[in-house]
Design a protein around this motif. Structure first.
Motif, PDB file in Angstrom:
ATOM      1  N   GLN A 169       0.819  -1.203   0.000  1.00 24.96           N
ATOM      2  CA  GLN A 169       0.000   0.000   0.000  1.00 24.96           C
ATOM      3  C   GLN A 169       0.858   1.260   0.000  1.00 24.96           C
ATOM      4  OE1 GLN A 169      -2.598  -0.427   3.371  1.00 24.96           O
ATOM      5  NE2 GLN A 169      -3.996  -1.837   2.313  1.00 24.96           N
ATOM      6  N   LEU A 170       1.953   1.207   0.738  1.00 25.93           N
ATOM      7  CA  LEU A 170       2.867   2.353   0.776  1.00 25.93           C
ATOM      8  C   LEU A 170       3.468   2.588  -0.609  1.00 25.93           C
ATOM      9  CD1 LEU A 170       4.155   4.449   2.659  1.00 25.93           C
ATOM     10  CD2 LEU A 170       5.962   2.792   3.126  1.00 25.93           C
ATOM     11  N   ASP A 171       3.888   1.530  -1.281  1.00 30.38           N
ATOM     12  CA  ASP A 171       4.418   1.640  -2.640  1.00 30.38           C
ATOM     13  C   ASP A 171       3.360   2.201  -3.600  1.00 30.38           C
ATOM     14  OD1 ASP A 171       6.957   0.709  -2.019  1.00 30.38           O
ATOM     15  OD2 ASP A 171       6.506  -1.371  -2.586  1.00 30.38           O
ATOM     16  N   GLU A 172       2.154   1.698  -3.459  1.00 29.75           N
ATOM     17  CA  GLU A 172       1.051   2.151  -4.322  1.00 29.75           C
ATOM     18  C   GLU A 172       0.773   3.641  -4.095  1.00 29.75           C
ATOM     19  OE1 GLU A 172      -3.617   1.220  -4.277  1.00 29.75           O
ATOM     20  OE2 GLU A 172      -2.362  -0.557  -4.688  1.00 29.75           O
ATOM     21  N   TYR A 173       0.748   4.054  -2.842  1.00 33.33           N
ATOM     22  CA  TYR A 173       0.507   5.461  -2.513  1.00 33.33           C
ATOM     23  C   TYR A 173       1.614   6.338  -3.092  1.00 33.33           C
ATOM     24  CZ  TYR A 173      -0.064   9.713   0.193  1.00 33.33           C
ATOM     25  OH  TYR A 173      -0.213  11.020   0.567  1.00 33.33           O
ATOM     26  N   ALA A 174       2.873   5.902  -2.934  1.00 34.19           N
ATOM     27  CA  ALA A 174       3.996   6.687  -3.456  1.00 34.19           C
ATOM     28  C   ALA A 174       3.907   6.812  -4.977  1.00 34.19           C
ATOM     29  CB  ALA A 174       5.319   6.044  -3.047  1.00 34.19           C
ATOM     30  N   ASN A 175       3.566   5.725  -5.641  1.00 29.80           N
ATOM     31  CA  ASN A 175       3.434   5.768  -7.107  1.00 29.80           C
ATOM     32  C   ASN A 175       2.306   6.696  -7.539  1.00 29.80           C
ATOM     33  OD1 ASN A 175       5.572   4.060  -7.668  1.00 29.80           O
ATOM     34  ND2 ASN A 175       4.306   2.218  -7.575  1.00 29.80           N
ATOM     35  N   GLN A 176       1.176   6.622  -6.841  1.00 27.36           N
ATOM     36  CA  GLN A 176       0.058   7.523  -7.162  1.00 27.36           C
ATOM     37  C   GLN A 176       0.472   8.976  -6.973  1.00 27.36           C
ATOM     38  OE1 GLN A 176      -3.151   6.270  -4.635  1.00 27.36           O
ATOM     39  NE2 GLN A 176      -3.765   4.581  -5.972  1.00 27.36           N
ATOM     40  N   TYR A 177       1.144   9.244  -5.872  1.00 27.90           N
ATOM     41  CA  TYR A 177       1.571  10.610  -5.570  1.00 27.90           C
ATOM     42  C   TYR A 177       2.547  11.110  -6.641  1.00 27.90           C
ATOM     43  CZ  TYR A 177       2.965  14.657  -2.853  1.00 27.90           C
ATOM     44  OH  TYR A 177       3.208  15.939  -2.431  1.00 27.90           O
ATOM     45  N   LEU A 178       3.486  10.240  -7.022  1.00 29.29           N
ATOM     46  CA  LEU A 178       4.452  10.632  -8.056  1.00 29.29           C
ATOM     47  C   LEU A 178       3.748  10.901  -9.388  1.00 29.29           C
ATOM     48  CD1 LEU A 178       7.382   8.184  -7.297  1.00 29.29           C
ATOM     49  CD2 LEU A 178       7.426  10.674  -7.066  1.00 29.29           C
ATOM     50  N   ASN A 179       2.784  10.069  -9.728  1.00 25.93           N
ATOM     51  CA  ASN A 179       2.043  10.266 -10.985  1.00 25.93           C
ATOM     52  C   ASN A 179       1.238  11.557 -10.964  1.00 25.93           C
ATOM     53  OD1 ASN A 179       3.028   7.932 -12.123  1.00 25.93           O
ATOM     54  ND2 ASN A 179       1.315   6.677 -11.417  1.00 25.93           N
TER      55      ASN A 179
END
Length: 150
Positions: free
Chosen positions: A43-53
């Protein structure tokens, strides 16, 4: 007659089965904890990717303060991810220990089961020999009685 060794070993079997069950429960509970930690990392990885996008899509009109805040937040996300990964790695090592403890307990239980079977076979062989000897004696006595009667 005293209790057979196989029957006495059943007490030991009960104890090892309890130990195996306890090790299995610990393994199961810890596996669930590891799964939870792995899900948090995902979930942390997913959140970071969403934020970066999302931030990558905002290419225009980025103020210096936003860039600094963004950079700091991304850095904190990276640290949080590293900490979560380290926690998960430590838990994986502990999970391997729980798994090994269960394997040892399971192997002890299986060994005792095999011993009980072997003891029962040995005891049955002794009983069979004793019965055969008694049958031979009875046949011999019957033969002698018949010879005496003739």
């Amino acid at each position: 007659m005293s209790e057979s060794r196989a029957k006495r070993m059943k007490v030991v079997l009960t104890l090892t089965e309890r130990s195996e069950e306890q090790a299995g429960q610990q393994l199961s509970q810890f596996t669930a904890q590891v799964d939870t930690e792995a899900e948090q990392l995902r979930q942390l990885d997913e959140y970071a990717n969403q934020y970066l996008n999302i931030y990558a899509d905002r290419k225009t009109a980025v103020r210096p303060q936003e860039l600094i805040a963004y950079s700091g937040f991304i850095q904190r996300l990276g640290v949080a991810r590293e900490e979560q990964q380290a926690r998960l790695d430590r838990m994986q090592v502990q999970l391997d220990r729980y798994r090994q403890a269960w394997r040892v307990a399971h192997q002890k239980t299986e060994s005792i089961k095999e011993l009980i079977v072997r003891l029962q076979c040995e005891e049955n062989a002794v009983i069979d020999k004793r019965l055969q000897k008694e049958m031979d004696e009875l046949v011999g006595q019957a033969y002698i009685r018949r010879e005496d009667q003739n």
